[in-house]
Design a protein around this motif. Structure first.
Motif, PDB file in Angstrom:
ATOM      1  N   GLU A 204      -5.390   6.343  10.197  1.00 33.25           N
ATOM      2  CA  GLU A 204      -5.400   7.303   9.039  1.00 33.25           C
ATOM      3  C   GLU A 204      -4.986   6.672   7.738  1.00 33.25           C
ATOM      4  N   ASN A 205      -5.498   7.135   6.645  1.00 35.77           N
ATOM      5  CA  ASN A 205      -5.093   6.237   5.283  1.00 35.77           C
ATOM      6  C   ASN A 205      -4.080   7.408   4.539  1.00 35.77           C
ATOM      7  N   VAL A 206      -3.462   6.619   3.823  1.00 37.09           N
ATOM      8  CA  VAL A 206      -2.411   7.531   3.051  1.00 37.09           C
ATOM      9  C   VAL A 206      -2.139   6.561   1.957  1.00 37.09           C
ATOM     10  N   GLU A 207      -1.847   7.187   0.727  1.00 35.35           N
ATOM     11  CA  GLU A 207      -1.670   6.490  -0.487  1.00 35.35           C
ATOM     12  C   GLU A 207      -0.266   6.224  -0.540  1.00 35.35           C
ATOM     13  N   GLY A 243       6.141   0.257  -4.151  1.00 32.01           N
ATOM     14  CA  GLY A 243       5.107  -0.618  -4.697  1.00 32.01           C
ATOM     15  C   GLY A 243       5.077  -0.125  -6.293  1.00 32.01           C
ATOM     16  N   LYS A 244       4.796  -0.859  -7.139  1.00 30.00           N
ATOM     17  CA  LYS A 244       4.669  -0.518  -8.493  1.00 30.00           C
ATOM     18  C   LYS A 244       3.411   0.520  -8.623  1.00 30.00           C
ATOM     19  N   ASN A 245       2.429   0.040  -7.973  1.00 27.64           N
ATOM     20  CA  ASN A 245       1.141   0.700  -8.224  1.00 27.64           C
ATOM     21  C   ASN A 245       0.446   1.460  -7.012  1.00 27.64           C
ATOM     22  N   PRO A 246      -0.106   2.581  -7.165  1.00 28.76           N
ATOM     23  CA  PRO A 246      -0.656   3.055  -5.950  1.00 28.76           C
ATOM     24  C   PRO A 246      -1.571   2.423  -5.359  1.00 28.76           C
ATOM     25  N   GLU A 248      -4.024   2.316  -1.287  1.00 28.88           N
ATOM     26  CA  GLU A 248      -4.167   3.039  -0.153  1.00 28.88           C
ATOM     27  C   GLU A 248      -4.001   2.152   1.074  1.00 28.88           C
ATOM     28  N   ALA A 249      -3.265   2.687   2.108  1.00 26.24           N
ATOM     29  CA  ALA A 249      -2.917   1.637   3.203  1.00 26.24           C
ATOM     30  C   ALA A 249      -3.499   2.744   4.519  1.00 26.24           C
ATOM     31  N   ASN A 289       5.864   8.836   1.957  1.00 27.62           N
ATOM     32  CA  ASN A 289       4.598   9.388   1.421  1.00 27.62           C
ATOM     33  C   ASN A 289       3.773   9.822   2.654  1.00 27.62           C
ATOM     34  N   TYR A 290       3.701   9.214   3.810  1.00 29.17           N
ATOM     35  CA  TYR A 290       3.168   9.711   4.806  1.00 29.17           C
ATOM     36  C   TYR A 290       3.528  11.066   5.407  1.00 29.17           C
TER      37      TYR A 290
END
Length: 341
Positions: A204-207, A243-246, A248-249, A289-290
């Motif tokens: 699953e991808n999460v920002e 992290g400083k910038n968004p 996708e993980a 975030n997840y």
């Protein structure tokens, strides 16, 4: 309720008194041959004025009979948003009953029927305290290899069982996880199992990134997500560096058994095995975030984040834990020392 064979703990005087003091208790009866309501079939216990505490029927493991579903739905509609927590259970039981009827009438299952039966898109939830026994009964005797071809809309050659069989036409992988496997699996390969259907590997991808600890806490609280004191302490720890910038993980959800361990394993052993498979540890803010994204978590599910531990003031190492219990969704923390199993 005494002597009626329901198996409900409410049949005991002390338990009944405690439960009634906590809220209203509704019991639905069916009539006997004399027209008297003598047989209890459905119980709805309230926790306070507007919160449903639990629902119990008289099927094995106190599941609800299909004949009582209409009564349950009617009563459930009185409780507005609180009823949402039970809506999926009600729909799942209704669809499972439809499958049971198809089986009795020897009607062939469709792709959507099989997706439900094998819980491809989510767990079948019921009102009993254990999994509905009809699921295993309906699966028993079925040819899972043939069913996979229907579910994945493919031919046998498009289901890989070892990494060497993976190619551009692969629709599913069902086999053991070998070193480097996640580099070999195509990113768009949706169906990955170590054993079908029980052992699905969920990707699953999460920002992540771009949000401070304060922002994450604020968003979770606004969404009604519970944050334990331990988790808040982790979020406020200097080792928690988002992290400083968004960005996708891609998250990979694995069990200890998926990693090849026959019994429990230590934190270090789990992390080492994950690295061999080609995985990296999650960044610190992945868990919060997840948690914000994963709102439809099944009841009584626990997810532990594979991350570099954050140590508290006493030097104890913790990782984030995502939980859903009777109290709702939680961001919690788990003590995860290197040698802890």
């Amino acid at each position: 309720l005494e002597g009626k064979g329901t198996g409900w703990c409410t049949a005991g005087h002390s338990t009944a008194q405690t439960q009634i003091e906590s809220g209203d208790f509704y019991v639905y009866y069916t009539n006997d041959s004399s027209g008297e309501p003598t047989q209890p079939r459905l119980a709805i216990r309230m926790d306070g004025d507007n919160r449903i505490g639990e629902v119990r029927g008289i099927l094995p493991h106190q599941g609800v009979e299909s004949t009582m579903q209409e009564a349950l739905d009617s009563k459930r509609s009185e409780f507005g948003g609180e009823a949402d927590a039970y809506r999926k259970k009600s729909e799942d039981m209704r669809m499972l009953t439809a499958l049971e009827k198809k089986c009795e009438e020897d009607v062939q299952f469709t792709k959507n029927d099989l997706i439900l039966l094998y819980e491809i898109n989510g767990t079948i939830e019921g009102f009993g305290y254990q999994k509905d026994p009809r699921i295993s009964e309906l699966r028993q005797g079925r040819n899972t290899e043939e069913d996979m071809l229907v579910i994945f809309e493919c031919v046998r050659e498009q289901i890989a069982h070892v990494p060497s069989q993976i190619n551009g036409n692969t629709k599913a992988y069902v086999g053991q996880l070998e070193p480097g496997i996640f580099q070999k699996l195509p990113e768009n390969l949706e169906h990955v199992y170590t054993s079908f259907p029980e052992k699905k590997i969920r990707r699953e991808n999460v920002e992540i990134g771009g949000k401070s600890a304060e922002q994450l806490i604020s968003e979770m609280e606004a969404a009604g997500i519970n944050i334990s004191n331990y988790a808040k302490s982790m979020l406020k720890n200097r080792e928690f560096v988002p992290g400083k910038n968004p960005e996708e993980a891609t998250l990979i959800r694995l069990t200890v058994a998926d990693l090849g361990f026959k019994s429990s394993a230590t934190t270090d052993q789990i992390y080492e095995r994950a690295q061999i498979l080609g995985l990296e540890l999650c960044l610190a803010d992945t868990g919060p975030n997840y948690r914000l994204k994963y709102r439809n978590q099944p009841l009584n599910e626990w997810i532990y984040m594979g991350m570099k531990q954050i140590t508290d003031s006493d030097g104890s190492p913790f990782v984030f834990e995502l939980v859903r219990d009777d109290g709702g969704l939680w961001l919690d923390a788990l003590w995860a020392g290197p040698g802890i199993k």
